[in-house]
Design a protein around this motif. Structure first.
Motif, PDB file in Angstrom:
ATOM      1  N   LEU A 498     -12.295 -46.068   1.167  1.00  0.00           N
ATOM      2  CA  LEU A 498     -11.780 -45.151   0.835  1.00  0.00           C
ATOM      3  C   LEU A 498     -11.252 -43.884   1.840  1.00  0.00           C
ATOM      4  O   LEU A 498     -10.338 -43.854   1.413  1.00  0.00           O
ATOM      5  N   VAL A 499     -11.642 -44.152   3.101  1.00  0.00           N
ATOM      6  CA  VAL A 499     -11.308 -43.804   5.357  1.00  0.00           C
ATOM      7  C   VAL A 499     -10.048 -44.382   4.742  1.00  0.00           C
ATOM      8  O   VAL A 499      -8.655 -43.731   5.257  1.00  0.00           O
ATOM      9  N   PHE A 500      -9.652 -45.351   4.993  1.00  0.00           N
ATOM     10  CA  PHE A 500      -8.712 -46.666   5.318  1.00  0.00           C
ATOM     11  C   PHE A 500      -7.753 -47.230   4.253  1.00  0.00           C
ATOM     12  O   PHE A 500      -6.638 -47.732   4.748  1.00  0.00           O
ATOM     13  N   GLY A 501      -8.202 -47.569   2.758  1.00  0.00           N
ATOM     14  CA  GLY A 501      -7.098 -47.674   1.688  1.00  0.00           C
ATOM     15  C   GLY A 501      -6.033 -47.000   1.720  1.00  0.00           C
ATOM     16  O   GLY A 501      -4.673 -48.335   1.497  1.00  0.00           O
ATOM     17  N   ALA A 502      -5.641 -46.064   2.132  1.00  0.00           N
ATOM     18  CA  ALA A 502      -4.393 -45.373   2.250  1.00  0.00           C
ATOM     19  C   ALA A 502      -3.488 -45.956   3.018  1.00  0.00           C
ATOM     20  O   ALA A 502      -4.217 -46.096   3.512  1.00  0.00           O
ATOM     21  N   PHE A 511     -13.185 -33.517   0.872  1.00  0.00           N
ATOM     22  CA  PHE A 511     -13.626 -35.148   0.420  1.00  0.00           C
ATOM     23  C   PHE A 511     -13.704 -35.701   1.959  1.00  0.00           C
ATOM     24  O   PHE A 511     -14.488 -36.225   2.012  1.00  0.00           O
ATOM     25  N   PHE A 512     -12.557 -35.324   3.008  1.00  0.00           N
ATOM     26  CA  PHE A 512     -12.705 -35.902   4.333  1.00  0.00           C
ATOM     27  C   PHE A 512     -13.726 -35.351   5.578  1.00  0.00           C
ATOM     28  O   PHE A 512     -14.827 -36.637   5.378  1.00  0.00           O
ATOM     29  N   GLU A 513     -14.703 -34.021   5.019  1.00  0.00           N
ATOM     30  CA  GLU A 513     -15.543 -34.122   5.616  1.00  0.00           C
ATOM     31  C   GLU A 513     -16.819 -34.917   4.835  1.00  0.00           C
ATOM     32  O   GLU A 513     -18.226 -34.504   5.838  1.00  0.00           O
ATOM     33  N   ALA A 514     -16.659 -34.188   3.274  1.00  0.00           N
ATOM     34  CA  ALA A 514     -18.008 -35.245   3.098  1.00  0.00           C
ATOM     35  C   ALA A 514     -17.928 -36.938   3.182  1.00  0.00           C
ATOM     36  O   ALA A 514     -19.693 -37.810   3.309  1.00  0.00           O
ATOM     37  N   VAL A 515     -16.587 -37.602   2.820  1.00  0.00           N
ATOM     38  CA  VAL A 515     -16.839 -38.910   3.578  1.00  0.00           C
ATOM     39  C   VAL A 515     -17.755 -39.585   4.434  1.00  0.00           C
ATOM     40  O   VAL A 515     -18.225 -40.026   5.277  1.00  0.00           O
ATOM     41  N   ILE A 516     -16.695 -38.514   5.623  1.00  0.00           N
ATOM     42  CA  ILE A 516     -17.192 -38.473   7.445  1.00  0.00           C
ATOM     43  C   ILE A 516     -18.363 -38.511   7.193  1.00  0.00           C
ATOM     44  O   ILE A 516     -19.391 -39.062   8.275  1.00  0.00           O
ATOM     45  N   SER A 554     -18.055 -29.637  11.363  1.00  0.00           N
ATOM     46  CA  SER A 554     -18.711 -30.874  11.089  1.00  0.00           C
ATOM     47  C   SER A 554     -18.090 -31.908  10.945  1.00  0.00           C
ATOM     48  O   SER A 554     -18.367 -33.436  11.545  1.00  0.00           O
ATOM     49  N   VAL A 555     -16.128 -32.253  10.194  1.00  0.00           N
ATOM     50  CA  VAL A 555     -15.390 -33.274  11.007  1.00  0.00           C
ATOM     51  C   VAL A 555     -14.984 -33.442  11.972  1.00  0.00           C
ATOM     52  O   VAL A 555     -15.408 -34.688  12.106  1.00  0.00           O
ATOM     53  N   ARG A 556     -15.271 -32.643  12.627  1.00  0.00           N
ATOM     54  CA  ARG A 556     -14.996 -33.368  14.323  1.00  0.00           C
ATOM     55  C   ARG A 556     -16.749 -34.201  15.337  1.00  0.00           C
ATOM     56  O   ARG A 556     -15.893 -35.008  15.697  1.00  0.00           O
ATOM     57  N   VAL A 557     -17.399 -33.252  14.740  1.00  0.00           N
ATOM     58  CA  VAL A 557     -18.622 -33.151  15.380  1.00  0.00           C
ATOM     59  C   VAL A 557     -19.461 -35.279  14.403  1.00  0.00           C
ATOM     60  O   VAL A 557     -19.421 -35.745  15.480  1.00  0.00           O
ATOM     61  N   ASN A 558     -18.835 -35.100  13.575  1.00  0.00           N
ATOM     62  CA  ASN A 558     -18.911 -35.964  12.949  1.00  0.00           C
ATOM     63  C   ASN A 558     -17.961 -37.878  13.025  1.00  0.00           C
ATOM     64  O   ASN A 558     -18.475 -38.778  13.410  1.00  0.00           O
TER      65      ASN A 558
END
Length: 677
Positions: A498-502, A511-516, A554-558
């Motif tokens: 999901l993150v690296f496929g594209a 989406f980025f916040e949820a997936v990370i 939260s994205v940066r923290v994760n």
């Protein structure tokens, strides 16, 4: 740096077909361009005093339309719109009652919290309560002229329940008045109309789902009749999407009321709740949406070309619709009688298949949010960082670092009954399946028609909710319950895709916040079980770079937590020094340059994990100059905590930052000893 918290969802505000209350603004940005002077507030409010019911109805319907443009709302409020519209809720004309209630509903929905509080202040709850009581008393005695015609009293009640829902969602005073005025029984009566009017029942279910959340005062007044009504809805079997949404909302309400369930029925009700959510998640929007779109095209074709016996069968229905087109429209909230929701002008008339699709996605989003709440413990001891104190260094572990923060990383507590129900109904697997990208075929058919285009964003939101739900499940269940090493590795590979496929990293922040967050929880669990990681150094670095550009903390923290989890695992392997250097440099950059202290602290915490032990870590630390870098950073970090801390961060966050300050000093001492050896 702290427990990986689950996110408890507050009920998002939707109308009865699942349209968000800000849909009008999203759909028509040009509306914001109108000048406030163009607002015909004075003229329309004056018409409310007309002796003619038709004029009053027209004025209410016009107000309902105009206030959907948010810049027009102040003009109405300044001219006492609430005080003038309030009495219209009890007008002698049912049509005026409905349009007046719809106008106030739109005012509450488009005006938001501040307007709702102002409406309550101007006593809108008194006529609204009286109206709802009159409606419920008149359900069975209302005259319905034709078999398939809607009950006019139920139409009024539907508007009134939606207004009540908006007010209780946005005003604590409205909620308190709801609790004291016995409105619960009235709304339950509306819910019980589900066999006659599913739209009214859905509005009531939305309202109940809202008012029962975190409302102990109301829960104390619950009785077996309320529970019975909800259970009857939950156990209904109608297959439509509307009934699926209705059952989902009933499930969420029963979960909110779990503390009031009779002990003998708790297990049975819990399983019925989870079974309903499971059934909703079984539906495949990627398949159903193209089917619904195709059905719409067939129906449109049949409207234009009736050429065979099979098509003749639909003629009466089509002719009835054409007759309605030719007749003068009776306006309700600015729309025709064939559409009974305030924002349904965004769903063109006759778009029943589109309504089904919207309802399906609303039901699935709601189901996922309920599961998140089921996984989120209400135990105060689970509040993030709450019980940790940095003033006492006696808790320091044998490795010289503060033990307390590490203990916070342990899974949250999920009762055996809840976990068993979720596993028995395969909820983790179904949630994981929903985290995939929306099927391309569904996206394609939605892009073909402007009225369907908004469904793409809805499908993406379901995916994001599923990722948040996966994070909650991973935070509250153990590896064995989730299928063991093979299942966890499969999930990790899926998230990596999901993150690296594209070709590019995800740009959608939601989406980025949820997936990370889901990825962090999963990698943390994998690391704790010594299961092989699946991310390459290149992927790690691209994730780190993308996260540093994101405004969401939260994205940066994760992201830095993921670097720490992966690095601490790699430090145990041979020939990993080069990768550890990349990770160490990335973490040092964040610890030094990020503007947020919480992110700085998470990066330092990750550095402690990565370079805590091992020859490879020792070599990498030397090569990147970790010791002098941390020595230079130490006074800066202490100063930032002292200067920025109290005004910007919560006591819990400051407590953790204080612990990290202590750990930093201890870790520097540890590195100095390593250098001397």
């Amino acid at each position: 740096m702290g427990k990986s918290k689950t996110t408890k969802f507050k009920r998002p505000q939707f109308n009865s077909v699942g349209l968000p209350v800000n849909a009008v603004k999203e759909e028509d940005p040009a509306a914001e361009e109108h000048d406030e002077d163009d607002c015909p507030a004075a003229e329309l409010l004056e018409k409310l005093q007309s002796p003619s019911a038709d004029v009053r109805e027209f004025a209410c319907a016009s107000i309902s339309r105009v206030v959907q443009q948010s810049q027009s709302i102040p003009g109405f409020l300044q001219r006492g719109a609430v005080k003038r519209l309030g009495p219209m809720l009890l007008d002698g004309s049912l049509a005026v009652r409905e349009t007046a209630t719809g106008a106030l509903r739109n005012l509450s929905a488009c005006g938001g919290q501040e307007v709702c509080e102002d409406m309550v202040k101007h006593d809108v709850m008194t006529p609204l309560t009286a109206l709802l009581r009159e409606c419920c008393a008149g359900f069975d005695s209302a005259v319905v002229k034709m078999k398939d015609q809607k009950n006019p009293v139920e139409d009024v009640a539907n508007e009134a329940v939606n207004l009540l829902w908006n007010l209780c969602e946005n005003s604590s005073q409205a909620l308190s008045m709801f609790n004291r005025s016995g409105l619960l029984d009235v709304v339950v009566q509306c819910l019980e109309r589900h066999t006659h009017n599913v739209d009214l029942a859905i509005s009531a279910a939305h309202c109940l789902h809202t008012v029962t959340e975190d409302n102990p005062e109301l829960l104390r007044s619950l009785n077996t009749a309320v529970l019975g009504a909800l259970e009857n809805v939950l156990l209904s079997s109608q297959p439509s999407m509307a009934h699926t949404l209705l059952r989902t909302l009933a499930a969420g309400t029963l979960w909110n009321m779990k503390s009031c369930l009779p002990e003998a029925r708790q297990s049975q009700t819990l399983n019925a709740v989870v079974a309903s959510l499971s059934h909703c998640l079984d539906l495949d929007a990627g398949v159903l949406i193209p089917e619904l779109r195709q059905a719409e095209e067939v129906n449109q074709g049949n409207t234009d070309h009736v050429t065979n016996v099979e098509e003749q069968a639909v003629v009466p229905m089509v002719e009835e619709e054409m007759d309605e087109e030719e007749e003068p429209k009776k306006m309700k909230n600015g729309k025709t009688v064939t559409i009974d929701t305030d924002f349904s002008d965004l769903l063109p008339r006759g778009k029943e298949e589109l309504r089904e699709a919207v309802t399906l996605l609303t039901a699935q989003q709601t189901s996922l949010e309920i599961i998140v709440n089921m996984c989120c413990s209400d135990d105060p001891s689970d509040d993030e960082w709450e019980e940790e104190s940095s003033s006492d260094e006696s808790d320091l572990g044998p490795d010289g670092l503060c033990d307390g923060v590490c203990n916070l990383m342990s899974p949250l507590c999920l009762s055996a009954e809840v976990q068993g129900a979720l596993i028995n109904h395969s909820i983790p697997e179904k949630v994981l399946k929903k985290t995939g990208f929306p099927r391309q075929e569904a996206i394609n058919v939605c892009q073909e028609d402007p009225s369907w285009r908004g469904l793409t964003k809805r499908m993406q939101r379901v995916q994001s909710r599923a990722l948040t739900c996966l994070h909650s499940i991973l935070s509250t269940m153990d590896a064995e319950s989730l299928g063991g090493a093979a299942a966890l590795q499969g999930a990790a590979q899926h998230l990596s895709t999901l993150v690296f496929g594209a070709e590019e990293m995800p740009k959608d922040v939601e989406f980025f916040e949820a997936v990370i967050s889901a990825m962090r929880s999963l990698l943390q669990m994998i690391a704790s079980k010594n299961i092989a990681q699946c991310m390459t150094p290149q992927q790690l670095m691209s994730l780190s770079e993308a996260a540093t550009r994101c405004d969401v903390i939260s994205v940066r923290v994760n992201a830095v937590a993921i670097l720490g989890i992966t690095g601490s695992t790699l430090a145990k392997e041979k020939d990993s020094a080069e990768i550890l250097q990349l990770i160490g440099n990335a973490l040092l950059q964040v610890a030094t340059k990020d503007a947020d202290l919480v992110v700085n602290g998470e990066a330092l915490d990750a550095l402690f994990d990565v370079f805590a032990d091992g020859e490879e870590a020792k070599l990498a630390a030397k090569n990147i100059g970790l010791l002098p870098a941390l020595k230079a950073l130490q006074p800066v970090f202490k100063t930032k905590i002292r200067k920025e801390g109290k005004g910007k961060y919560s006591p819990q966050q400051l407590c953790v930052l204080d612990n990290i300050k202590i750990n930093l000093r201890r870790f520097i001492s540890y590195l100095e000893k390593m250098v001397k050896k």
